[in-house]
Scaffold this motif. Structure first.
Motif, PDB file in Angstrom:
ATOM      1  N   THR A  36      46.651  31.978  41.691  1.00 30.09           N
ATOM      2  CA  THR A  36      47.179  32.612  40.601  1.00 30.09           C
ATOM      3  C   THR A  36      47.932  33.859  41.150  1.00 30.09           C
ATOM      4  OG1 THR A  36      45.920  31.518  38.979  1.00 30.09           O
ATOM      5  CG2 THR A  36      47.190  33.519  38.270  1.00 30.09           C
ATOM      6  N   ALA A  37      47.005  34.593  42.000  1.00 32.97           N
ATOM      7  CA  ALA A  37      47.202  36.093  42.782  1.00 32.97           C
ATOM      8  C   ALA A  37      48.720  35.908  43.372  1.00 32.97           C
ATOM      9  CB  ALA A  37      46.252  36.312  43.614  1.00 32.97           C
ATOM     10  N   ARG A  38      49.061  34.813  43.931  1.00 34.00           N
ATOM     11  CA  ARG A  38      50.399  34.729  44.624  1.00 34.00           C
ATOM     12  C   ARG A  38      51.489  34.847  43.555  1.00 34.00           C
ATOM     13  NH1 ARG A  38      48.594  29.651  47.332  1.00 34.00           N
ATOM     14  NH2 ARG A  38      46.767  30.343  48.671  1.00 34.00           N
ATOM     15  N   ARG A  39      51.416  34.335  42.420  1.00 35.14           N
ATOM     16  CA  ARG A  39      52.455  34.314  41.579  1.00 35.14           C
ATOM     17  C   ARG A  39      52.361  35.487  40.558  1.00 35.14           C
ATOM     18  NH1 ARG A  39      51.345  28.174  39.418  1.00 35.14           N
ATOM     19  NH2 ARG A  39      51.815  27.181  41.257  1.00 35.14           N
ATOM     20  N   SER A  40      51.359  36.227  40.513  1.00 34.91           N
ATOM     21  CA  SER A  40      51.367  37.435  39.319  1.00 34.91           C
ATOM     22  C   SER A  40      50.574  38.769  40.278  1.00 34.91           C
ATOM     23  CB  SER A  40      50.801  36.909  38.297  1.00 34.91           C
ATOM     24  OG  SER A  40      50.480  38.027  37.434  1.00 34.91           O
ATOM     25  N   LYS A  41      51.294  39.706  40.077  1.00 40.54           N
ATOM     26  CA  LYS A  41      50.554  40.829  40.707  1.00 40.54           C
ATOM     27  C   LYS A  41      49.612  41.315  39.757  1.00 40.54           C
ATOM     28  CE  LYS A  41      54.626  42.470  43.159  1.00 40.54           C
ATOM     29  NZ  LYS A  41      55.850  43.433  43.390  1.00 40.54           N
ATOM     30  N   LYS A  42      49.399  40.779  38.475  1.00 46.23           N
ATOM     31  CA  LYS A  42      48.541  41.409  37.404  1.00 46.23           C
ATOM     32  C   LYS A  42      47.165  40.999  37.988  1.00 46.23           C
ATOM     33  CE  LYS A  42      51.348  41.487  33.569  1.00 46.23           C
ATOM     34  NZ  LYS A  42      51.852  40.857  32.048  1.00 46.23           N
ATOM     35  N   VAL A  43      46.947  39.709  38.630  1.00 42.52           N
ATOM     36  CA  VAL A  43      45.505  39.289  38.908  1.00 42.52           C
ATOM     37  C   VAL A  43      44.975  39.617  40.268  1.00 42.52           C
ATOM     38  CG1 VAL A  43      45.597  37.264  37.321  1.00 42.52           C
ATOM     39  CG2 VAL A  43      46.338  36.853  39.765  1.00 42.52           C
ATOM     40  N   ILE A  44      45.855  40.394  41.244  1.00 42.71           N
ATOM     41  CA  ILE A  44      45.653  40.932  42.520  1.00 42.71           C
ATOM     42  C   ILE A  44      44.277  41.581  42.279  1.00 42.71           C
ATOM     43  CG2 ILE A  44      46.399  42.006  44.643  1.00 42.71           C
ATOM     44  CD1 ILE A  44      49.085  40.813  44.292  1.00 42.71           C
ATOM     45  N   GLY A  45      43.298  41.573  43.040  1.00 44.99           N
ATOM     46  CA  GLY A  45      42.102  42.310  42.890  1.00 44.99           C
ATOM     47  C   GLY A  45      40.957  41.815  41.732  1.00 44.99           C
ATOM     48  N   ALA A  46      41.558  40.776  41.167  1.00 50.12           N
ATOM     49  CA  ALA A  46      40.759  40.222  40.138  1.00 50.12           C
ATOM     50  C   ALA A  46      39.629  39.196  40.702  1.00 50.12           C
ATOM     51  CB  ALA A  46      41.541  39.205  39.027  1.00 50.12           C
ATOM     52  N   SER A  47      38.412  39.078  39.975  1.00 51.67           N
ATOM     53  CA  SER A  47      37.494  38.025  40.745  1.00 51.67           C
ATOM     54  C   SER A  47      36.595  37.614  39.515  1.00 51.67           C
ATOM     55  CB  SER A  47      36.554  38.859  41.675  1.00 51.67           C
ATOM     56  OG  SER A  47      35.908  39.899  41.003  1.00 51.67           O
ATOM     57  N   ASN A  48      36.423  36.357  39.784  1.00 53.94           N
ATOM     58  CA  ASN A  48      35.346  35.605  38.726  1.00 53.94           C
ATOM     59  C   ASN A  48      33.965  35.354  39.661  1.00 53.94           C
ATOM     60  OD1 ASN A  48      37.357  35.659  36.676  1.00 53.94           O
ATOM     61  ND2 ASN A  48      38.334  33.846  37.627  1.00 53.94           N
ATOM     62  N   ARG A  49      32.859  35.664  38.766  1.00 53.15           N
ATOM     63  CA  ARG A  49      31.638  35.239  39.102  1.00 53.15           C
ATOM     64  C   ARG A  49      31.181  34.104  37.996  1.00 53.15           C
ATOM     65  NH1 ARG A  49      26.806  36.603  37.245  1.00 53.15           N
ATOM     66  NH2 ARG A  49      25.231  36.307  38.905  1.00 53.15           N
ATOM     67  N   TYR A  50      30.911  32.909  38.795  1.00 51.17           N
ATOM     68  CA  TYR A  50      30.273  31.696  38.289  1.00 51.17           C
ATOM     69  C   TYR A  50      28.906  31.541  38.387  1.00 51.17           C
ATOM     70  CZ  TYR A  50      35.245  30.750  37.496  1.00 51.17           C
ATOM     71  OH  TYR A  50      36.707  30.679  37.491  1.00 51.17           O
ATOM     72  N   GLU A  51      28.124  31.273  37.336  1.00 52.15           N
ATOM     73  CA  GLU A  51      26.765  31.106  37.423  1.00 52.15           C
ATOM     74  C   GLU A  51      26.539  29.833  36.750  1.00 52.15           C
ATOM     75  OE1 GLU A  51      22.324  32.743  36.556  1.00 52.15           O
ATOM     76  OE2 GLU A  51      24.065  34.304  36.274  1.00 52.15           O
ATOM     77  N   PHE A  52      26.147  28.656  37.364  1.00 49.76           N
ATOM     78  CA  PHE A  52      25.645  27.478  36.987  1.00 49.76           C
ATOM     79  C   PHE A  52      24.262  27.425  37.109  1.00 49.76           C
ATOM     80  CE2 PHE A  52      29.920  25.603  37.447  1.00 49.76           C
ATOM     81  CZ  PHE A  52      30.622  26.590  38.451  1.00 49.76           C
ATOM     82  N   SER A  53      23.810  27.080  35.861  1.00 53.64           N
ATOM     83  CA  SER A  53      22.193  26.600  35.553  1.00 53.64           C
ATOM     84  C   SER A  53      22.179  25.728  34.534  1.00 53.64           C
ATOM     85  CB  SER A  53      21.575  28.025  34.946  1.00 53.64           C
ATOM     86  OG  SER A  53      21.964  28.221  33.605  1.00 53.64           O
TER      87      SER A  53
END
Length: 105
Positions: free
Chosen positions: A11-28
């Motif tokens: 997505t970052a390659r397509r939109s400058k808005k998400v550059i620098g964004a990150s997601n943290r996933y916790e599976f439990s």
């Protein structure tokens, strides 16, 4: 729980808005917690495993389908040693066999 930090590269390659964004996933055993952070906007959400349409696994990735056309890709190369096996065990425990599909050909 298995915790992962992922930057949405495609997505970052397509939109400058998400550059620098990150997601943290916790599976439990309780489900999936997603923490999103981006400059000026942070958010948390929780999802039950039943929220997933299906999950595919191949030699390199896990593919988490939220709908038939929308998926999050988790590269195994980005995981610490042992995390892929722990995640696989959680998915097998909490998803019916028809929703967890392994394709390691």
């Amino acid at each position: 729980p298995v915790m992962l930090l992922i930057a949405p590269q495609r997505t970052a390659r397509r939109s400058k808005k998400v550059i620098g964004a990150s997601n943290r996933y916790e599976f439990s055993g309780d489900g999936i917690v997603i923490e999103s952070s981006q400059a000026g906007a942070n958010g948390n959400s929780r999802a039950d495993y039943s929220y997933l349409d299906r999950v595919y696994e191949d030699k390199r990735n896990f593919y988490f389908y939220l709908t038939k056309r929308q998926a999050c890709i988790l590269r195994k190369a980005d995981l610490a040693e042992g995390d892929a096996a722990a995640l696989r065990a959680l998915l097998k425990e909490h998803l019916p066999p028809k929703k967890y599909i392994v394709r390691c050909k």
